[in-house]
Every structure is written in C-alpha cells, then in structure tokens.
Write an enzyme that holds these catalytic residues in place. Structure first.
Site, short mmCIF file in Angstrom:
data_model
loop_
_atom_site.label_atom_id
_atom_site.label_comp_id
_atom_site.label_asym_id
_atom_site.label_seq_id
_atom_site.Cartn_x
_atom_site.Cartn_y
_atom_site.Cartn_z
N ASN A 1 -2.26 4.32 -3.09
CA ASN A 1 -1.47 3.61 -2.08
C ASN A 1 -2.18 2.27 -1.86
OD1 ASN A 1 -0.23 6.11 -1.76
ND2 ASN A 1 -1.16 6.55 0.22
N ASN B 1 -2.79 13.35 0.66
CA ASN B 1 -2.49 11.93 0.81
C ASN B 1 -3.58 11.25 1.63
OD1 ASN B 1 -0.44 9.57 0.83
ND2 ASN B 1 -1.00 9.80 2.96
N GLU B 2 -4.18 10.21 1.07
CA GLU B 2 -5.19 9.41 1.78
C GLU B 2 -6.15 10.30 2.55
OE1 GLU B 2 -3.55 6.13 3.94
OE2 GLU B 2 -3.01 5.16 2.06
N TRP C 1 7.10 2.24 0.04
CA TRP C 1 6.90 2.86 1.36
C TRP C 1 7.61 1.97 2.35
CZ3 TRP C 1 5.40 7.56 2.47
CH2 TRP C 1 5.19 7.87 3.82
N LYS D 1 8.43 -0.18 7.84
CA LYS D 1 8.38 -0.58 6.43
C LYS D 1 9.65 -0.18 5.68
CE LYS D 1 3.41 -0.75 6.17
NZ LYS D 1 3.13 -0.03 7.44
N TYR E 1 -1.47 -5.27 4.96
CA TYR E 1 -2.57 -5.05 5.90
C TYR E 1 -3.77 -5.92 5.57
CZ TYR E 1 -0.31 -0.75 7.43
OH TYR E 1 0.56 0.16 7.95
C1 GCB Z 1 -0.25 4.98 4.19
C2 GCB Z 1 0.11 6.37 4.54
C3 GCB Z 1 1.45 6.44 5.21
C4 GCB Z 1 1.58 5.33 6.24
C5 GCB Z 1 1.47 4.00 5.51
C6 GCB Z 1 1.58 2.80 6.45
O1 GCB Z 1 -1.01 4.71 3.31
O2 GCB Z 1 0.06 7.25 3.46
O3 GCB Z 1 1.58 7.70 5.81
O4 GCB Z 1 2.75 5.41 6.96
O5 GCB Z 1 0.24 3.93 4.86
O6 GCB Z 1 2.68 2.33 6.68
O7 GCB Z 1 0.56 2.36 6.95
#
Ligand code: GCB
Length: 727
Positions: free
Chosen positions: A418, A362-363, A498, A519, A424
């Site tokens: 993602n 992931n990322e 998310w 979130k 953001y």
């Molecule tokens: C993402 C990550 C996740 C974070 C989310 C966030 O891309 O994969 O683990 O919690 O962003 O809320 O910033």
C-alpha cells in the site's frame, strides 16, 4: 428438501447486557439487517457506541419434522445465542456466517435472544483500523429447516459442499466433496452428469471430467457451472467456474494462461445512513458502479464480505482478493481469532471462482515493529490456507514503511504494498521509484499494488489543485499520474484503487467532513461519481462516453480556465456557447483553455457522446470551494527565500548533513514525533522510511504534518535556516 425461512422481521432491540427471561417491554422494534451505529458510526470523533446490545424475538415452533437451524450471515462482532433462556452458541468474528442448531430446544412458543458485542477487547479483530466497527445483526438471519439426515451446516458455517475444478489442457477435473451428519448414498450432479457415491465418516467425494470445459474467463465470459448434491431428502448446490490463475514476477497475472492485468478497486461494504446493514439492492448498485468503470478486479477489504457480493463477482467476472480483518495492530491474544476467521472465510468462500487469493493481513506493522509472535501468527495462517486450499496463493498488503528486506514481506506466497506517495507523504514519482527499486532488487518476487488513493470532497474546487487540498481536481491529477505509473509496470500482478467508495472512519475529522475517509471515486451515499471515476472509466471501459470535469467548479474567478475532459474516444471537441473552439485527439485526458466573460455553456463532444455544463466568471474566488483552515501553509509559496542560505526547501537529507541545520531540524522533528503518536513511533528508526524522507524537501514534509506543526513554528524554523549560509 430443505426450507429456508427469512427471520428478518419482528425483532426487538435494546442496548443491554441482560438476557431477558420473558418478552421485554419497551424495546425498539427493528427489522434486520440492522446496525446500531448507522448514525453515530459516521459522525466522527470515534465515540460511537461500542458495547453489547440484545436482539429478541418470539416465534412458534416451525411446522417441520426434521431439524431446525438458525443462520446468522453477519453479526458484529461477538455473538451469544440464547433460546428460551439457554445459551446455545458463542461466536467471535463479525463478518462470517455462522449457524446453530435449535431443534432440541424448541418449544411451542419460543423466545430467541441474541447478544451482540462490538466492544473493545484484545482478541477479536479488528480493534484498530481506519474504518468504523459497526455493531449489529447487519446481514440476513434465517431459519433453515432440513430433514433429520442432512448436509453439515454448523462447522465453520460450511455450505456443505466443496467443489475443486482443476483445468489442464482441454479438460477440467472436478472434485466435489460433501459433508453430512451420517453415512449413506450421496448423489452428485455436475453439468448433466450424475454420480452416486457412498459417504464415509460423514464425508463423500465424487470426481467428474469435463471435456473442453467452458472457461470462467473474467469479465469477458464469466461462465458458471453448477454442482448439486442430494443426501436422503436434503439437497444443496454451488456454482463453480473452470479457470486457471497464475502469478508471474515479470508478466503479472495470467487468467487461463493469458496475460490479464488485474486493474480495479477496493470496496468497503458500508454506506451513508445505513452503515453495514445492506440489502441486495445496495450490493447490486455497488457492483454496477464497479462494472461501469470497467474494472476487472475487486479487493474486498478488510474482512469477509456478504456472500451475495462474492456471487455478483462470480457472475460478472471480477477477480477477487479476499481477506480477514487481521489489520493495523498485531494482538498477541488474537491469534486464535485470526485462525478462526480465516478458517471460516475459506470454508464459506472456497467455491467462488472469482477469488484468486487469500489475504493474511493488512498493514500489520502500521503501529508496531515486526515481532516473532507476529511472524509465527503469519506462518500459522499461511499453513492453514495451504492446507485448506491447494489451488490459491496467499498474499498480504504491506504498509509502505515495511522494509523490503523484512522477513515479513515473505510471509505470504505473493506480496503487495500500500503506497500513498503524493498524498500522505512524498511526491507522486516516489511510487514509480519504489516499485522500480523493488523490482530491480527482487526480480523473482511477485509484487502488487494493493492500495493507492487521495481524498477528495466534491465541495472543494480549485483552479490550481494541490496535494492536501482535498479538492476533486487534485484527486484527478493524482490518479492520472498513478494510472500511468501502473500501466508502465506490467509486472504488478494487481492494482486496486483505495477506494471505490467513500466510507465511514469514525476516527477521522478532515477534508471538511467528520467520520469519513474520502478516497472514494464515488461518494459515501453513492449519488456522486467524482471526476476521477471517469478517468478510470476512460482507461478501462469500452462503453463510449465523454465527461466534462469540474462541473461542480461552476464559479470561476480566473480569466482563462482549464476545461478537462475524460473520454475513451480518440477525439474530443469542445463547444463554448454552441461554438466549437477546438478539437483534440488524444488518450483519455483532453484539456482545453477557455476564456471567461460571463456565464458559459460548455459542451464536450466525442463521436455521438456529449456532456454539458454551465460555468461562470465571478469577481472573487468562491470561498465555499475552499477547505476552511486548509491553507495554513500557503505562505510557503512566497519567493523571498535567499538561495545561498538553507531553507525549508532543502531536502531533509541535505539539512541533516550540516551539523547546525541538522540540530535545528532534529529538535523540531522530536517535537513533532511527540505529538503524532503511534504512526510516528512506528516510523522512528525505520530505515526504509528515513531513506525516503531524506529525499523529500522539508517543506513537503511539513505540509504533510498537518496541524501538528503550527504556521508560526514553520516560519521561525525557516527564519533560523535562512541565517545559515551554504558553504
Ligand atoms: C491504508 C489502510 C486503509 C486506510 C487507508 C487510508 O493503508 O490499509 O485501511 O483506509 O490506508 O486511506 O489511509
């Protein structure tokens, strides 16, 4: 037969690295599941205890003639097991089950000590990520007593049985493999048919044919079969399901040959006040909430979850994305750990019909560029998954700034991004643009939407919600947009909000709370379903309901206020003080305008469903609804800008093209980079990101920079730009 004895009671706990030689005095008595970070891992500041702690327990020799194993279903992160002073096992990885044989070391009275360490190192994932790395024996611990001849228990925490159903036309070919500590007859039963096979080198295999199998058909009909096996006196079983999964670059996901858009949520396992030390009650409650919104898929992020939860997903038909915590930062010394965590994930979860793919990472480029070592790590993981499981594809979740032509996007069988445009960074519409561009450029690639979301603190309410205000209302606006974005793109093989639940991210301090990522559609303690929860329910659930948004926005200063209603019914009427003021037909979102005089009873009615709330007119805006320090950039809205001159309202691209304004903005960006650390470092020089940023107004970019850039700096920047005329 085997006997499983719960070993959760009567432990003693201390933060120490010393393995005691006798029963220690003065330690804290604890019952498992237990984490030592239930409080400090959720209070922000990233200073929660990360180190080694010890759990001890005495017990008499079990009255059992065969072999005895200790089972730890979740020990975070690195664990050493000592029985009567002797070191028996070392395990790295905080989310999988592991077992160790105790038989030969057992005495009449025993002292079991387990050292658990969630400290910082450069080998065991996760080390850097947006969630709290709780330490502890946070899942069940059991003694498993088996006959001398028994099914395998130790290797990668195997359940000892692997069931592979292959569905073709109206038949299912089911292969059942078992592993045991010797050879002999193994009797295998699948759906009323029993076969006896001989094992060789500790492995046995039996084949079954099911005519017209009852399919495991997602949330509509998640039918489960059972396979069981007997070896000597030992017996094990596993649930399995007959289904086909397919992933198509145009049609998205297909379940049993039919298009079945995967629309759902991600879940982190932890909970307010408990951390990750959950019981079956919490797992069930989470599943009920996910079912209530009508989701049909869950991304179980960012690590292996409890077996109990995969079981619930099997039972309720949730299609699952399973993954390991290879996240945020690639560690050159961590390769072996990614491999062992993946081996354990697949070994332990293989039989679950709910799982449709294995997530490699992931990322992983969020804090560094793609390197050859990283590529190789992914190739190794990808090959491992294919060797262990020929039935499921691999996937991975890319950070938005990973260039779409990077070789890393091709490291897994199918891809996913993602994206957080509209939260953001950037504007909501950039989500559409991203996928449209991607799909046009790579029509043959299977692509999904692995994360999107916006933080909301239910305390924050506004008559004019906007990005960055952490209000419950902006989260609604964001998700209303995103739902449409996703629905219009059926090629997305899955989408996952998310997140379903707020969760602990001890490094955070924002949105009016310390240590939480907000979130979630539901609060961290699971007591409040935020308004956005009901938006998804309106879109996905068939259970009739109507919901009034904004009940926590009770004190309103505006004369006319918007009342928003979410419902899956086609018609909604609104009553103010028992008088119907309007009836509307529509889809999911119904808005009404209401004049405020004093205190009003608001009721929404859709068919037989109703929802009520009280709101009132107040003289002045209620300050408690506003995030303190959250509006430092409000002066942006001032309209004394000279349109003939440059300003922060111009796009970054425009400003960079003019040499004078380019120099001013360039200097400011350099300063911002210096104060933003890792992310800025990864973003600098990233062509994809720069392209996206060029299309955004400087104003919007500055808003997202948050406190890194002071209001005075923005003001003087704008003043400088306003002095330069556009030619
Ligand atoms: C993402 C990550 C996740 C974070 C989310 C966030 O891309 O994969 O683990 O919690 O962003 O809320 O910033």
């Amino acid at each position: 037969m085997r006997e499983i004895i719960s070993f959760n009671e009567s432990w003693f706990f201390a933060k120490t690295t010393e393995v005691p030689s006798g029963m220690p005095q003065g330690w804290e008595a604890v019952t498992l599941p237990h984490t030592w970070n239930a409080a400090d891992g959720q209070d922000g500041g990233n200073d929660y205890f990360r180190g080694t702690a010890m759990y001890c327990k005495t017990f008499p020799r079990p009255e059992w003639d065969g072999c005895v194993f200790l089972e730890l279903k979740g020990a975070a992160m690195t664990t050493d097991v000592y029985l009567n002073g002797k070191h028996l096992a070392h395990h790295e990885g905080g989310y999988s089950t592991f077992r160790v044989e105790l038989t030969k070391e057992l005495r009449e009275e025993n002292l079991l000590c387990i050292a658990v360490d969630n400290g910082v190192n450069d080998r065991v994932y996760p080390q850097k990520a947006d969630f709290t790395f709780y330490g502890g024996l946070y899942r069940d611990v059991n003694l498993i007593c088996v006959p001398i001849q028994h099914f395998e228990l130790v290797k990668d925490g195997t359940p000892g049985i692997k069931v592979t159903p292959v569905v073709k036309d109206d038949k299912a070919f089911v292969t059942v493999e078992t592993w045991q500590n010797g050879d002999g007859e193994v009797t295998v039963t699948v759906a009323d048919e029993t076969k006896t096979v001989l094992s060789k080198d500790g492995c046995a295999s039996a084949e079954f044919l099911l005519e017209n199998p009852h399919l495991w058909d997602g949330v509509n009909d998640p039918y489960l079969y059972t396979a069981s096996a007997v070896f000597q006196g030992d017996e094990i079983s596993a649930c399995f399901g007959c289904r086909t999964f397919a992933f198509d670059a145009q049609k998205g996901f297909l379940l049993n040959g039919k298009e079945y858009p995967l629309r759902g949520v991600s879940r982190h396992q932890d909970r307010k006040g408990m951390g990750n030390a959950l019981t079956m009650r919490e797992h069930r409650e989470d599943m009920e909430l996910i079912r209530e919104i009508g989701a049909n898929t869950v991304r179980l992020a960012h690590y292996q979850h409890a077996q109990e939860f995969y079981d619930l997903c099997d039972r309720y038909g949730m299609v699952v994305w399973a993954e390991i915590p290879y996240i945020t930062q690639h560690m050159p010394n961590g390769r072996e750990n990614t491999v062992s965590q993946m081996r354990e994930l697949i070994t332990q979860c293989y039989n679950h019909p709910c799982i449709c793919c294995w997530g490699l990472s992931n990322e992983i480029t969020a804090s560094g560029a793609v390197t050859e070592d990283m590529m190789e790590n992914h190739r190794i993981l990808n090959d491992l998954c294919h060797r262990m499981d020929v039935t499921r594809p691999t996937t991975m979740a890319h950070v938005f700034m990973l260039e779409t032509d990077s070789p890393l996007t091709q490291a897994a069988d199918i891809g996913s991004y993602n994206l957080y445009f509209g939260w953001y960074l950037g504007e909501l519409e950039q989500n559409e643009k991203f996928f449209d561009d991607y799909h046009a450029k790579y029509p043959e690639r299977v692509i999904g939407f692995s994360e999107y979301g916006a933080d909301a603190n239910v305390q924050f309410q506004s008559s004019a919600p906007e990005k960055g205000d952490y209000s419950e209302g902006y989260q609604c606006i964001y998700h209303e947009h995103m739902l449409q974005c996703i629905e219009k793109r059926p090629y997305l093989w899955a989408s996952h909000v998310w997140n379903m639940f707020d969760f602990a991210a001890d490094g955070r301090d924002e949105g009016g709370k310390k240590g939480e990522n907000q979130k979630g559609l539901v609060t961290f303690d699971r007591t409040i379903k935020k308004d956005a929860f009901y938006l998804y329910k309106a879109a996905w659930s068939k259970e009739p309901f109507v919901h009034l948004c904004g009940r926590r926005y009770a004190n309103r200063a505006e004369e006319k206020t918007e009342i928003k209603v979410y419902s899956n019914q086609k018609e909604v009427s609104l009553f103010v003080d028992n008088r119907e003021i309007a009836a509307k037909s529509g889809n999911r979102v119904f808005t009404f305008e209401v004049e405020l005089f004093g205190e009003h009873e608001i009721m929404a009615k859709a068919g037989a469903c109703t929802d009520c709330m009280t709101i009132r007119k107040v003289e002045k805006a209620d300050e408690s609804y506003r995030m303190m320090g959250g509006d430092v950039v409000n002066w942006f809205e001032a309209d004394d800008f000279d349109p003939n001159c440059f300003s922060i309202r111009d796009t970054l691209g425009t400003l960079m093209k003019n040499p004078t304004t380019g120099a001013i903005v360039g200097k400011m960006m350099q300063a911002a980079r210096a104060s933003r650390g890792d992310v800025a470092e990864a973003a600098a020089g990233n062509a994809n990101l720069e392209k996206m940023m060029a299309g955004m107004s400087l104003q919007s970019l500055l808003k997202q920079a948050g406190p890194a850039i002071k209001p005075e700096q923005i003001q003087s920047l704008n003043a400088a730009l306003q002095k330069i005329r556009k030619s």
